[in-house]
Design a protein around this motif. Sequence first.
Motif, PDB file in Angstrom:
ATOM      1  N   LEU A   4      38.749  47.802  23.078  1.00 57.10           N
ATOM      2  CA  LEU A   4      38.078  46.731  23.813  1.00 57.10           C
ATOM      3  C   LEU A   4      38.985  46.182  24.911  1.00 57.10           C
ATOM      4  O   LEU A   4      38.561  45.997  26.061  1.00 57.10           O
ATOM      5  N   GLY A   5      40.246  45.936  24.570  1.00 60.77           N
ATOM      6  CA  GLY A   5      41.180  45.408  25.556  1.00 60.77           C
ATOM      7  C   GLY A   5      41.437  46.380  26.693  1.00 60.77           C
ATOM      8  O   GLY A   5      41.580  45.980  27.850  1.00 60.77           O
ATOM      9  N   GLY A   6      41.476  47.678  26.370  1.00 63.04           N
ATOM     10  CA  GLY A   6      41.692  48.681  27.408  1.00 63.04           C
ATOM     11  C   GLY A   6      40.545  48.737  28.399  1.00 63.04           C
ATOM     12  O   GLY A   6      40.751  48.784  29.617  1.00 63.04           O
ATOM     13  N   ILE A   7      39.320  48.726  27.889  1.00 68.11           N
ATOM     14  CA  ILE A   7      38.148  48.753  28.777  1.00 68.11           C
ATOM     15  C   ILE A   7      38.107  47.483  29.618  1.00 68.11           C
ATOM     16  O   ILE A   7      37.797  47.511  30.815  1.00 68.11           O
ATOM     17  N   ARG A   8      38.437  46.371  28.984  1.00 67.91           N
ATOM     18  CA  ARG A   8      38.460  45.101  29.720  1.00 67.91           C
ATOM     19  C   ARG A   8      39.474  45.158  30.869  1.00 67.91           C
ATOM     20  O   ARG A   8      39.202  44.682  31.979  1.00 67.91           O
ATOM     21  N   SER A   9      40.618  45.781  30.623  1.00 63.65           N
ATOM     22  CA  SER A   9      41.638  45.909  31.674  1.00 63.65           C
ATOM     23  C   SER A   9      41.150  46.783  32.821  1.00 63.65           C
ATOM     24  O   SER A   9      41.471  46.529  33.988  1.00 63.65           O
ATOM     25  N   ILE A  10      40.376  47.820  32.493  1.00 65.72           N
ATOM     26  CA  ILE A  10      39.827  48.697  33.532  1.00 65.72           C
ATOM     27  C   ILE A  10      38.949  47.890  34.486  1.00 65.72           C
ATOM     28  O   ILE A  10      39.041  48.011  35.712  1.00 65.72           O
ATOM     29  N   PHE A  11      38.105  47.035  33.922  1.00 61.33           N
ATOM     30  CA  PHE A  11      37.200  46.252  34.762  1.00 61.33           C
ATOM     31  C   PHE A  11      37.921  45.092  35.449  1.00 61.33           C
ATOM     32  O   PHE A  11      37.466  44.614  36.484  1.00 61.33           O
ATOM     33  N   GLU A  12      39.028  44.629  34.876  1.00 60.93           N
ATOM     34  CA  GLU A  12      39.835  43.621  35.571  1.00 60.93           C
ATOM     35  C   GLU A  12      40.406  44.200  36.858  1.00 60.93           C
ATOM     36  O   GLU A  12      40.449  43.536  37.895  1.00 60.93           O
ATOM     37  N   LEU A  13      40.837  45.457  36.793  1.00 61.51           N
ATOM     38  CA  LEU A  13      41.332  46.127  37.996  1.00 61.51           C
ATOM     39  C   LEU A  13      40.212  46.287  39.016  1.00 61.51           C
ATOM     40  O   LEU A  13      40.410  46.072  40.214  1.00 61.51           O
ATOM     41  N   ALA A  14      39.013  46.639  38.534  1.00 51.76           N
ATOM     42  CA  ALA A  14      37.870  46.796  39.440  1.00 51.76           C
ATOM     43  C   ALA A  14      37.530  45.477  40.123  1.00 51.76           C
ATOM     44  O   ALA A  14      37.218  45.438  41.318  1.00 51.76           O
ATOM     45  N   ALA A  15      37.604  44.375  39.361  1.00 51.69           N
ATOM     46  CA  ALA A  15      37.317  43.063  39.946  1.00 51.69           C
ATOM     47  C   ALA A  15      38.394  42.672  40.949  1.00 51.69           C
ATOM     48  O   ALA A  15      38.101  42.113  42.012  1.00 51.69           O
ATOM     49  N   ALA A  16      39.653  42.976  40.617  1.00 52.22           N
ATOM     50  CA  ALA A  16      40.755  42.634  41.519  1.00 52.22           C
ATOM     51  C   ALA A  16      40.640  43.382  42.840  1.00 52.22           C
ATOM     52  O   ALA A  16      40.991  42.857  43.898  1.00 52.22           O
ATOM     53  N   LYS A  17      40.136  44.608  42.786  1.00 51.35           N
ATOM     54  CA  LYS A  17      39.988  45.406  44.003  1.00 51.35           C
ATOM     55  C   LYS A  17      38.603  45.247  44.628  1.00 51.35           C
ATOM     56  O   LYS A  17      38.239  45.975  45.542  1.00 51.35           O
ATOM     57  N   ARG A  18      37.823  44.313  44.088  1.00 49.34           N
ATOM     58  CA  ARG A  18      36.487  43.990  44.603  1.00 49.34           C
ATOM     59  C   ARG A  18      35.543  45.187  44.567  1.00 49.34           C
ATOM     60  O   ARG A  18      34.662  45.330  45.409  1.00 49.34           O
TER      61      ARG A  18
END
Length: 409
Positions: A178-192
């Motif tokens: 769960l934490g790994g997938i969440r980190s993937i989408f955090e990167l996506a949000a950071a890069k817009r």
Amino acid sequence: MARRARLLPKFDHGRQQWVLNVPPGLSDTGARQRVYFPRGAEQDAVAYADQLKQANENLKELAKHVRPELMRAAVKWEPVVIELGFRDLDHFCATKVAELEKASAAPTLASLLDAFQADHSKNWSSQYLGKRWKPFRSRLDEIEDLRISQMDQAFWRDWLKKWKETSKPGPTTYNQQLGGIRSIFELAAAKRVHPINPLDDLPGAKERKGEVPVSTPEEVQRLLDVAWKHDREMVPYFVTCYFAGLRPDSEAKRVHFEHFDWNEGHLKVGITKTDGNPNRYVQIEDTLKAWMRPWLKKKGSIIPDNFAKRRRRLIYGFYTTPNATFGDETKWKALVPWGHDITRHSYGSYWEAAHRGKPGCKETLAANMGHVDFKTFDRYYKNARSRAEGKAYWEIQPPEQKENVIAIA
């Protein structure tokens, strides 16, 4: 009869570009738009205008053949879409079409995983790559080709539920996935790339109540002595984590030497998990100040360059394993045990042991650690270590130094 829009591009001398004023009836958003073209692209602007006009004519032709029941449905639904905030049914349809077009252009999960790996792999060990990343990604293999626009919170809740039922992962593995997938989408949000993280509010698995990982005083002394001897720039990081209770993989990485107020006796910490006040102030213990003495006038981040690899070499025994090489970590013998937030849990356990029974012990420790209540204190730190262990922990001192300590620049 309504006047027919000419829809011709005009040259904007201020912007030095061709501009096409698209009326609401031809706009894909249902609102007036201005579309700009480079100075030498007048023909492109004309072609785009012709394309819009032709699409409008085609729509009018289709409208001639609309069946009565469809017209009645349109009349029925228009008040509904207006209540939802749209101007009319045409605006609603145009908006939804635009959303569908945007969704179809969204990247796939595979491209996000590739981007995440490219960004972080330079700090991964071969052990992490083989034991953590590859299993993590293999679990997502069947959905890698899906576009992330399809992956809302409901999607991930359903996927995690099915994976849990079929694979029966333990709480730790479940939370890591769960934490790994969440980190993937955090990167996506950071890069817009994707505006929101659909996993933000999904709860993790509850782990069985038990002891949290805590270093012994002997292990802490051993780690700090090796760091002092072989990689002294890492000492401020370790002592800040062990003797101020910071989260080693988040809070500590944002600390600068300027955050230590040696006159007032506190360390300013940015809170990462607790809502409310964005900062907390941790009392500076004598042990921490003793270790930090060479850096009292230092400025900048406490995190040195190439931090991840340097920390790994210390913890996992590169300097203390005979004939160790950088390229073969499998032969290293770990210097000390290491676990999630082990430095923070050590601080909480030994601080409670050293101050047990004193007025305000619970309240002070909760404030130092940024807790909003006493649940963590009662569950993990209360009576977790003996007074003797607490005394030994806070007596950990740096190697003897000459009287005139030269500050490390």
